[in-house]
Design an enzyme around this catalytic site. Structure first.
Site, short mmCIF file in Angstrom:
data_model
loop_
_atom_site.label_atom_id
_atom_site.label_comp_id
_atom_site.label_asym_id
_atom_site.label_seq_id
_atom_site.Cartn_x
_atom_site.Cartn_y
_atom_site.Cartn_z
N GLY A 187 0.83 -1.21 0.00
CA GLY A 187 0.00 0.00 0.00
C GLY A 187 0.86 1.24 0.00
O GLY A 187 0.49 2.28 0.56
N GLY A 188 2.02 1.14 -0.64
CA GLY A 188 3.04 2.18 -0.56
C GLY A 188 2.68 3.52 -1.16
O GLY A 188 3.42 4.48 -0.96
N ARG A 189 1.56 3.59 -1.88
CA ARG A 189 1.14 4.87 -2.44
C ARG A 189 0.02 5.51 -1.62
O ARG A 189 -0.58 6.51 -2.03
CB ARG A 189 0.69 4.69 -3.89
CG ARG A 189 1.81 4.26 -4.82
CD ARG A 189 2.96 5.25 -4.82
NE ARG A 189 2.62 6.47 -5.54
CZ ARG A 189 3.26 7.63 -5.38
NH1 ARG A 189 4.25 7.72 -4.50
NH2 ARG A 189 2.90 8.69 -6.09
N GLY A 190 -0.29 4.91 -0.48
CA GLY A 190 -1.28 5.49 0.42
C GLY A 190 -0.74 6.72 1.14
O GLY A 190 0.46 7.01 1.10
N PHE A 191 -1.61 7.41 1.86
CA PHE A 191 -1.26 8.67 2.51
C PHE A 191 -0.12 8.50 3.52
O PHE A 191 0.96 9.07 3.36
CB PHE A 191 -2.50 9.24 3.19
CG PHE A 191 -2.24 10.34 4.17
CD1 PHE A 191 -1.34 11.36 3.88
CD2 PHE A 191 -2.90 10.37 5.39
CE1 PHE A 191 -1.10 12.38 4.79
CE2 PHE A 191 -2.67 11.38 6.30
CZ PHE A 191 -1.77 12.38 6.01
N ALA A 192 -0.31 7.69 4.55
CA ALA A 192 0.73 7.50 5.56
C ALA A 192 1.93 6.76 4.99
O ALA A 192 3.09 7.05 5.34
CB ALA A 192 0.17 6.75 6.76
N TYR A 252 -14.75 -2.59 8.25
CA TYR A 252 -13.34 -2.24 8.20
C TYR A 252 -12.67 -2.58 9.53
O TYR A 252 -11.63 -3.26 9.58
CB TYR A 252 -13.17 -0.76 7.88
CG TYR A 252 -11.73 -0.26 7.99
CD1 TYR A 252 -10.83 -0.47 6.94
CD2 TYR A 252 -11.28 0.40 9.12
CE1 TYR A 252 -9.52 -0.03 7.03
CE2 TYR A 252 -9.97 0.83 9.22
CZ TYR A 252 -9.09 0.62 8.17
OH TYR A 252 -7.79 1.05 8.27
N LYS A 292 -9.91 -5.53 10.19
CA LYS A 292 -8.58 -5.11 10.63
C LYS A 292 -8.19 -5.84 11.91
O LYS A 292 -7.03 -6.22 12.11
CB LYS A 292 -8.52 -3.59 10.87
CG LYS A 292 -8.55 -2.75 9.61
CD LYS A 292 -7.35 -2.99 8.71
CE LYS A 292 -6.10 -2.30 9.22
NZ LYS A 292 -4.97 -2.41 8.26
#
Length: 520
Positions: free
Chosen positions: A12-17, A157, A161
């Site tokens: 998920g390396g293009r996510g915000f965090a 979600y 998680k």
């Protein structure tokens, strides 16, 4: 890739965090960084092309791989040759779709664990969420890692998680793999594409290795949002709508989406899970992360707020006033920007007239005769029963036309839906009970006046007959939204002026009332 190169992977390396983590890992220079995400290729923003990430990709210090966590072969390929995995990938939390969240957060996480074990990866750091211990009903004060998972979660979600986190913690020590889980709460900062832009749009319209991670400076959510909005030149929110008023509306919106979603209605922002999330206090104790991981926030809350505000200079109020409206109108956004919006805003005239004719037919058949609500509901149920029975005995084809039969699942309330309904009912019940508990103290004068005013307002609307309510609702739906879209700026300006005047009257009344209260 050289034999001695030490690689890490960020899913998920293009996510915000995750973008910020990637930048920090590159700057740290301990590991080569492999960025894994859904996109077929990586698309860099202008600031990234000339920055740390662009240079690292060009020099080979970083690389990008396309990854679907649900495909085990993809996962094995992405993790090959790495020493540590930062598992940050997850679907959009606002989409309350069980199948989507389970396939990524649970099955996808299991694929990551299996790949780590098979490839002899040394460490797996899982990005969980503080919501894994939130049931949607009870607030949390200074929550610790010893808190158990609730029997039921606030949404799909959070539930998935928690399942993914449990899998990661259970895998600790398997074939030498060391794992831990981090539970961040309300991530914000430069590059945020959800919280701040949404706020601006609104302003213009339990195990041993699961660590809570916050900025260690608790702050009320609406105070936090007010600081962001004021920093961007907008007035802080002044309208306070009780959660018990919003909850029935949110339930109606959610069920409307479930009915109309297949026909083009987009995911609504007002949902019961969000109302519960925003109306409960939640604070967490980070002392365990501080003691065992030596965790300390590297940016203070004040500095973080300022950095965030500076990064959204293009959304400042003074810049917005100069720009003409682009894209969908506020009315269209409020209505979901789908088929419902096209109908009520007269974008599709044929669809609008068809819907109007159906609604008028319902009015003439069940409401106009002067029936009470119960009688109208009974007649509607009778009509629906007759229609369903006749539809059920029809052959599969009539004159060459296929008769689409209704699946039994349409008439079944699932266990998950039953739980959501029960949680919503409990939430709606708890909110007025808390108000009554506060009134019983005999000190909350403003709350007392609010309750009296709300009761009088409810009595006023209760005086309308079912016929009048239907006509008012129908007229409002098909005319008010259309007018608002055409005169958006003028109506917003009038509303702001009226709101300011109302707030001034309220402030004056409080100033006059408080002195007399103190003198008693």
């Amino acid at each position: 890739m050289a034999v001695d190169d030490k690689w890490c992977v960020v899913t998920g390396g293009r996510g915000f965090a995750a973008r910020h983590l990637v930048e920090m890992l590159i700057q740290d220079n301990t590991y080569f960084v492999r960025i894994a995400d859904l996109g077929a290729t990586i698309e860099l923003e202008p600031s990234e092309q000339l920055g740390t990430l662009g240079q690292a990709l060009s020099s080979g210090r970083a690389q990008y791989v396309s990854l679907d966590l649900r495909n085990k072969e993809h996962v094995l390929k992405a993790l090959e040759g790495c020493e540590i995995v930062f598992h940050m990938a997850a679907p959009n939390s606002s989409i309350n779709n069980y199948q989507l969240h389970h396939s990524v957060n649970v099955q996808g996480t299991q694929n990551v664990i299996d790949a780590c074990v098979q490839l002899r990866v040394k460490r797996l750091v899982y990005t969980s969420s503080s919501s894994v211990v939130f049931d949607g009903v009870h607030g949390i004060h200074n929550g610790k890692e010893s808190m158990p998972y609730p029997p039921k979660h606030n949404d799909h979600y959070s539930a998935t998680k928690a399942q993914g986190e449990a899998l990661v913690l259970k895998a600790n020590g398997t074939s030498g793999l060391l794992t831990c889980s981090l539970r961040p709460s309300s991530i914000f900062g430069p590059g945020d594409r959800l919280m701040v832009p949404s706020a601006v749009d609104a302003a213009k319209a339990g195990k041993t290795k699961a660590y809570f991670i916050t900025n260690m400076e608790p702050i009320k959510f609406w105070e936090f949002m007010s600081l962001i909005l004021e920093g961007l030149g907008y007035e802080r929110p002044r309208i306070k709508i009780p959660a018990f008023v919003l909850m029935p509306i949110a339930l109606l919106v959610e069920y409307t989406y479930k009915l109309l979603g297949p026909y083009g209605m987009k995911v609504p922002q007002l949902t019961p899970s969000r109302v519960r999330l925003l109306s409960c206090n939640r604070t967490f104790d980070c002392s365990k992360a501080k003691e065992r991981l030596r965790y300390e926030p590297i940016v203070t809350l004040k500095e973080g707020l300022q950095r965030t505000i500076n990064s959204f200079s293009h959304l400042r109020a003074e810049n917005q006033l100069k720009a003409k409206r682009e894209g969908a109108s506020k009315a269209s956004i409020y209505l979901g920007s789908g088929r419902v919006a096209d109908t009520l805003l007269w974008k599709d005239r044929k669809q609008t007239f068809t819907t109007l004719l159906v609604l008028i037919a319902i009015y003439l058949s069940f409401i106009a005769p002067g029936n009470t609500f119960i009688t109208a509901l009974s007649n509607l149920l009778l009509f629906a029963s007759i229609f369903l029975f006749i539809h059920g005995i029809l052959p599969a084809k009539i004159l060459g036309y296929t008769v689409q039969k209704m699946p039994k699942s349409w008439f079944h309330l699932s266990e998950d839906m039953s739980h959501q309904l029960a949680v919503s009912v409990v939430s709606v019940w708890n909110i007025p009970m808390n108000v009554l508990k506060s009134l019983a103290q005999g000190t909350e004068w403003m709350l007392f006046f609010k309750v009296v005013f709300s009761s009088l307002l409810l009595s006023f609307f209760g005086a309308f007959s079912l016929q009048n309510l239907y006509k008012i609702g129908l007229t409002t739906a098909f005319i008010a939204f259309y007018i608002y879209e055409k005169k958006e700026e003028e109506i917003d300006d009038l509303f702001i002026k009226a709101l300011s005047f109302g707030c001034k009257l309220k402030s004056d009344a409080i100033r006059k009332f408080l002195p007399s209260k103190k003198s008693d």
